[in-house]
Design a protein around this motif. Structure first.
Motif, PDB file in Angstrom:
ATOM      1  N   THR A   1      20.599  33.256  55.357  1.00 55.93           N
ATOM      2  CA  THR A   1      21.325  33.912  56.437  1.00 55.93           C
ATOM      3  C   THR A   1      21.345  35.419  56.232  1.00 55.93           C
ATOM      4  OG1 THR A   1      23.440  34.052  57.627  1.00 55.93           O
ATOM      5  CG2 THR A   1      23.554  33.600  55.259  1.00 55.93           C
ATOM      6  N   THR A   2      21.209  36.120  57.340  1.00 57.19           N
ATOM      7  CA  THR A   2      21.340  37.579  57.354  1.00 57.19           C
ATOM      8  C   THR A   2      22.429  37.997  58.340  1.00 57.19           C
ATOM      9  OG1 THR A   2      19.643  37.776  59.067  1.00 57.19           O
ATOM     10  CG2 THR A   2      18.908  37.899  56.775  1.00 57.19           C
ATOM     11  N   THR A   3      23.294  37.044  58.711  1.00 55.53           N
ATOM     12  CA  THR A   3      24.283  37.301  59.760  1.00 55.53           C
ATOM     13  C   THR A   3      25.716  37.078  59.278  1.00 55.53           C
ATOM     14  OG1 THR A   3      23.967  35.022  60.559  1.00 55.53           O
ATOM     15  CG2 THR A   3      22.702  36.772  61.648  1.00 55.53           C
ATOM     16  N   LEU A   4      25.956  37.245  57.990  1.00 57.02           N
ATOM     17  CA  LEU A   4      27.304  37.048  57.463  1.00 57.02           C
ATOM     18  C   LEU A   4      28.249  38.144  57.954  1.00 57.02           C
ATOM     19  CD1 LEU A   4      26.573  36.058  53.755  1.00 57.02           C
ATOM     20  CD2 LEU A   4      27.240  34.545  55.623  1.00 57.02           C
ATOM     21  N   GLN A   5      29.460  37.753  58.267  1.00 55.79           N
ATOM     22  CA  GLN A   5      30.518  38.728  58.534  1.00 55.79           C
ATOM     23  C   GLN A   5      31.252  39.072  57.258  1.00 55.79           C
ATOM     24  OE1 GLN A   5      33.194  37.438  61.631  1.00 55.79           O
ATOM     25  NE2 GLN A   5      31.919  38.310  63.226  1.00 55.79           N
ATOM     26  N   ASP A   6      31.311  38.098  56.358  1.00 55.21           N
ATOM     27  CA  ASP A   6      32.059  38.295  55.124  1.00 55.21           C
ATOM     28  C   ASP A   6      31.435  37.428  54.044  1.00 55.21           C
ATOM     29  OD1 ASP A   6      34.692  37.205  53.400  1.00 55.21           O
ATOM     30  OD2 ASP A   6      34.714  39.330  53.853  1.00 55.21           O
ATOM     31  N   ALA A   7      31.340  37.979  52.848  1.00 56.94           N
ATOM     32  CA  ALA A   7      30.841  37.218  51.707  1.00 56.94           C
ATOM     33  C   ALA A   7      31.580  37.688  50.463  1.00 56.94           C
ATOM     34  CB  ALA A   7      29.337  37.414  51.543  1.00 56.94           C
ATOM     35  N   LYS A   8      32.034  36.725  49.681  1.00 57.37           N
ATOM     36  CA  LYS A   8      32.870  37.083  48.535  1.00 57.37           C
ATOM     37  C   LYS A   8      32.447  36.304  47.303  1.00 57.37           C
ATOM     38  CE  LYS A   8      37.142  35.616  48.542  1.00 57.37           C
ATOM     39  NZ  LYS A   8      38.588  35.472  48.863  1.00 57.37           N
ATOM     40  N   ILE A   9      32.306  37.026  46.198  1.00 63.31           N
ATOM     41  CA  ILE A   9      32.120  36.414  44.884  1.00 63.31           C
ATOM     42  C   ILE A   9      33.426  36.611  44.131  1.00 63.31           C
ATOM     43  CG2 ILE A   9      30.791  36.404  42.743  1.00 63.31           C
ATOM     44  CD1 ILE A   9      28.484  37.700  44.311  1.00 63.31           C
ATOM     45  N   ASP A  10      34.115  35.528  43.864  1.00 61.81           N
ATOM     46  CA  ASP A  10      35.442  35.591  43.248  1.00 61.81           C
ATOM     47  C   ASP A  10      35.348  35.065  41.820  1.00 61.81           C
ATOM     48  OD1 ASP A  10      38.135  35.848  42.819  1.00 61.81           O
ATOM     49  OD2 ASP A  10      38.696  34.046  43.935  1.00 61.81           O
ATOM     50  N   VAL A  11      35.534  35.952  40.846  1.00 61.03           N
ATOM     51  CA  VAL A  11      35.441  35.595  39.434  1.00 61.03           C
ATOM     52  C   VAL A  11      36.855  35.578  38.844  1.00 61.03           C
ATOM     53  CG1 VAL A  11      34.455  36.168  37.191  1.00 61.03           C
ATOM     54  CG2 VAL A  11      33.179  36.694  39.286  1.00 61.03           C
ATOM     55  N   LYS A  12      37.222  34.431  38.298  1.00 67.58           N
ATOM     56  CA  LYS A  12      38.540  34.294  37.677  1.00 67.58           C
ATOM     57  C   LYS A  12      38.366  33.910  36.213  1.00 67.58           C
ATOM     58  CE  LYS A  12      41.543  33.069  41.597  1.00 67.58           C
ATOM     59  NZ  LYS A  12      40.636  33.369  42.691  1.00 67.58           N
ATOM     60  N   VAL A  13      39.160  34.531  35.366  1.00 64.75           N
ATOM     61  CA  VAL A  13      39.140  34.248  33.934  1.00 64.75           C
ATOM     62  C   VAL A  13      40.536  33.851  33.494  1.00 64.75           C
ATOM     63  CG1 VAL A  13      38.742  35.197  31.626  1.00 64.75           C
ATOM     64  CG2 VAL A  13      37.241  35.858  33.508  1.00 64.75           C
ATOM     65  N   LYS A  14      40.630  32.747  32.775  1.00 67.69           N
ATOM     66  CA  LYS A  14      41.925  32.308  32.255  1.00 67.69           C
ATOM     67  C   LYS A  14      42.285  33.139  31.033  1.00 67.69           C
ATOM     68  CE  LYS A  14      44.453  28.264  30.558  1.00 67.69           C
ATOM     69  NZ  LYS A  14      44.350  26.809  30.235  1.00 67.69           N
ATOM     70  N   GLU A  15      43.469  33.695  31.041  1.00 65.91           N
ATOM     71  CA  GLU A  15      43.950  34.514  29.928  1.00 65.91           C
ATOM     72  C   GLU A  15      45.220  33.885  29.339  1.00 65.91           C
ATOM     73  OE1 GLU A  15      42.532  38.992  31.257  1.00 65.91           O
ATOM     74  OE2 GLU A  15      44.621  38.377  31.582  1.00 65.91           O
ATOM     75  N   THR A  16      45.224  33.780  28.029  1.00 70.18           N
ATOM     76  CA  THR A  16      46.402  33.273  27.317  1.00 70.18           C
ATOM     77  C   THR A  16      46.916  34.366  26.392  1.00 70.18           C
ATOM     78  OG1 THR A  16      45.521  31.019  27.378  1.00 70.18           O
ATOM     79  CG2 THR A  16      47.306  31.466  25.811  1.00 70.18           C
ATOM     80  N   ASP A  17      48.137  34.784  26.606  1.00 67.38           N
ATOM     81  CA  ASP A  17      48.719  35.831  25.779  1.00 67.38           C
ATOM     82  C   ASP A  17      49.048  35.304  24.387  1.00 67.38           C
ATOM     83  OD1 ASP A  17      48.563  37.412  27.984  1.00 67.38           O
ATOM     84  OD2 ASP A  17      50.713  37.406  28.431  1.00 67.38           O
ATOM     85  N   VAL A  18      48.797  36.143  23.390  1.00 68.75           N
ATOM     86  CA  VAL A  18      49.202  35.858  22.006  1.00 68.75           C
ATOM     87  C   VAL A  18      50.322  36.822  21.659  1.00 68.75           C
ATOM     88  CG1 VAL A  18      48.478  35.720  19.606  1.00 68.75           C
ATOM     89  CG2 VAL A  18      46.860  35.129  21.428  1.00 68.75           C
ATOM     90  N   ARG A  19      51.489  36.281  21.394  1.00 67.14           N
ATOM     91  CA  ARG A  19      52.665  37.107  21.119  1.00 67.14           C
ATOM     92  C   ARG A  19      53.287  36.715  19.781  1.00 67.14           C
ATOM     93  NH1 ARG A  19      54.506  39.977  25.518  1.00 67.14           N
ATOM     94  NH2 ARG A  19      53.438  39.498  27.499  1.00 67.14           N
ATOM     95  N   GLY A  20      53.924  37.669  19.166  1.00 61.67           N
ATOM     96  CA  GLY A  20      54.589  37.401  17.894  1.00 61.67           C
ATOM     97  C   GLY A  20      55.376  38.601  17.423  1.00 61.67           C
ATOM     98  N   GLY A  21      56.030  38.412  16.313  1.00 57.53           N
ATOM     99  CA  GLY A  21      56.795  39.499  15.718  1.00 57.53           C
ATOM    100  C   GLY A  21      58.092  39.773  16.448  1.00 57.53           C
ATOM    101  N   ARG A  22      58.796  40.786  16.003  1.00 61.46           N
ATOM    102  CA  ARG A  22      60.056  41.167  16.630  1.00 61.46           C
ATOM    103  C   ARG A  22      59.834  41.607  18.077  1.00 61.46           C
ATOM    104  NH1 ARG A  22      63.039  44.639  11.774  1.00 61.46           N
ATOM    105  NH2 ARG A  22      63.317  42.856  10.343  1.00 61.46           N
ATOM    106  N   GLY A  23      60.658  41.095  18.928  1.00 58.73           N
ATOM    107  CA  GLY A  23      60.523  41.417  20.347  1.00 58.73           C
ATOM    108  C   GLY A  23      59.428  40.650  21.045  1.00 58.73           C
ATOM    109  N   ASN A  24      58.795  39.728  20.319  1.00 60.60           N
ATOM    110  CA  ASN A  24      57.740  38.902  20.913  1.00 60.60           C
ATOM    111  C   ASN A  24      56.695  39.763  21.610  1.00 60.60           C
ATOM    112  OD1 ASN A  24      56.551  36.372  21.443  1.00 60.60           O
ATOM    113  ND2 ASN A  24      57.493  36.264  23.471  1.00 60.60           N
ATOM    114  N   GLN A  25      56.172  40.724  20.861  1.00 52.50           N
ATOM    115  CA  GLN A  25      55.221  41.677  21.424  1.00 52.50           C
ATOM    116  C   GLN A  25      53.854  41.048  21.646  1.00 52.50           C
ATOM    117  OE1 GLN A  25      56.144  44.937  22.229  1.00 52.50           O
ATOM    118  NE2 GLN A  25      58.174  44.106  21.765  1.00 52.50           N
ATOM    119  N   LEU A  26      53.127  41.591  22.622  1.00 54.63           N
ATOM    120  CA  LEU A  26      51.761  41.140  22.898  1.00 54.63           C
ATOM    121  C   LEU A  26      50.834  41.687  21.821  1.00 54.63           C
ATOM    122  CD1 LEU A  26      49.766  39.757  24.894  1.00 54.63           C
ATOM    123  CD2 LEU A  26      49.522  41.989  25.996  1.00 54.63           C
ATOM    124  N   ILE A  27      50.218  40.779  21.064  1.00 55.52           N
ATOM    125  CA  ILE A  27      49.330  41.215  19.988  1.00 55.52           C
ATOM    126  C   ILE A  27      47.875  40.787  20.218  1.00 55.52           C
ATOM    127  CG2 ILE A  27      51.159  41.290  18.262  1.00 55.52           C
ATOM    128  CD1 ILE A  27      50.289  38.562  17.283  1.00 55.52           C
TER     129      ILE A  27
END
Length: 246
Positions: free
Chosen positions: A22-48
């Motif tokens: 097709t050469t007649t698109l009105q809209d085309a989207k590539i949606d990239v999602k990455v799962k992120e898991t925070d690692v926290r520790g120490g006083r104040g549960n800081q992001l490490i």
């Protein structure tokens, strides 16, 4: 300074060598999602740290051109050509005649049993009150000359050029190679590079939207794909950037 200012052109190729494009698109989207898991520790549960996993890539295409072949691919089906059976849509007719009151239909019904006819008061007529001969519908009672008759539906045969797609809930779309290309321009709007995304294995989700509106406008069709990881590699595709004039 570089800009992407135009929509993608897209081609899709299946394992049997069929190509959808097709050469007649009105809209085309590539949606990239990455799962992120925070690692926290120490006083104040800081992001490490942050752990990354599960990169998902989804492609959404909105086309102004109705692609019947791509609709079939989304449903995992082939298009079969041959005569079929269609339903007539509701239509109002004015009954005419003096001794014989009749209307002439647009198509020839397969049988009188498929007809659903309502008088001008919205009351369904009994099958015994009319007779059918070809396209001609003759009324013996319930309808007079000048009355408006609503023929809500009947079945009729379509010709040998009819293209049919079967919708089977047990059959799903097959994987395709997806290539998406757009143009990179400079700040003077001069085309400088082609940007081409290549995904080796994408799977149509089978979920799609085909819009239709009452106003006279170009309605769009939306199709969706997801990028699949191959068994033997973690690579799912590539991006090429190369000069326009090469």
């Amino acid at each position: 300074m570089a800009l992407i200012a135009d929509v993608y052109e897209v081609l899709l190729k299946d394992s049997e060598g069929n190509v959808f494009a097709t050469t007649t698109l009105q809209d085309a989207k590539i949606d990239v999602k990455v799962k992120e898991t925070d690692v926290r520790g120490g006083r104040g549960n800081q992001l490490i740290g942050v752990l990354h996993s599960d990169r998902d890539i989804a492609i959404t295409l909105t086309d102004v051109d109705f692609k019947y072949d791509w609709l079939a691919a989304q449903l995992g089906q082939d298009i079969v050509t041959g005569a079929g059976v269609a339903y007539a849509m509701p239509k109002f007719y004015e009954a005419a005649g003096t001794t014989t009151v009749k209307v002439t239909l647009d198509q020839t019904p397969l049988s009188v049993d498929t007809l659903a006819i309502y008088d001008q008061n919205g009351v369904k007529l009994e099958a015994s009150s009319y007779a059918l001969l070809g396209k001609e519908l003759t009324f013996s009672s319930g309808v007079e000359a000048g009355d408006t008759v609503e023929v809500r539906t009947y079945q009729y045969a379509t010709n040998a050029k009819t293209e049919t797609i079967t919708i089977d809930n047990a059959v799903f779309a097959k994987g395709v190679i997806a290539v998406m290309e757009t143009i990179e321009i400079d700040n003077q709007e001069n085309p400088i590079n082609r940007i081409q995304y290549q995904f080796d294995n994408t799977l149509p989700t089978g979920a799609f939207t085909i819009e239709a509106k009452s106003d006279r406008s170009a309605n769009t069709s939306q199709f969706n794909l997801r990028v699949i990881k191959p068994k033997q590699s973690t690579s799912v595709g590539k991006v090429l950037r190369f000069p326009i004039n090469q």
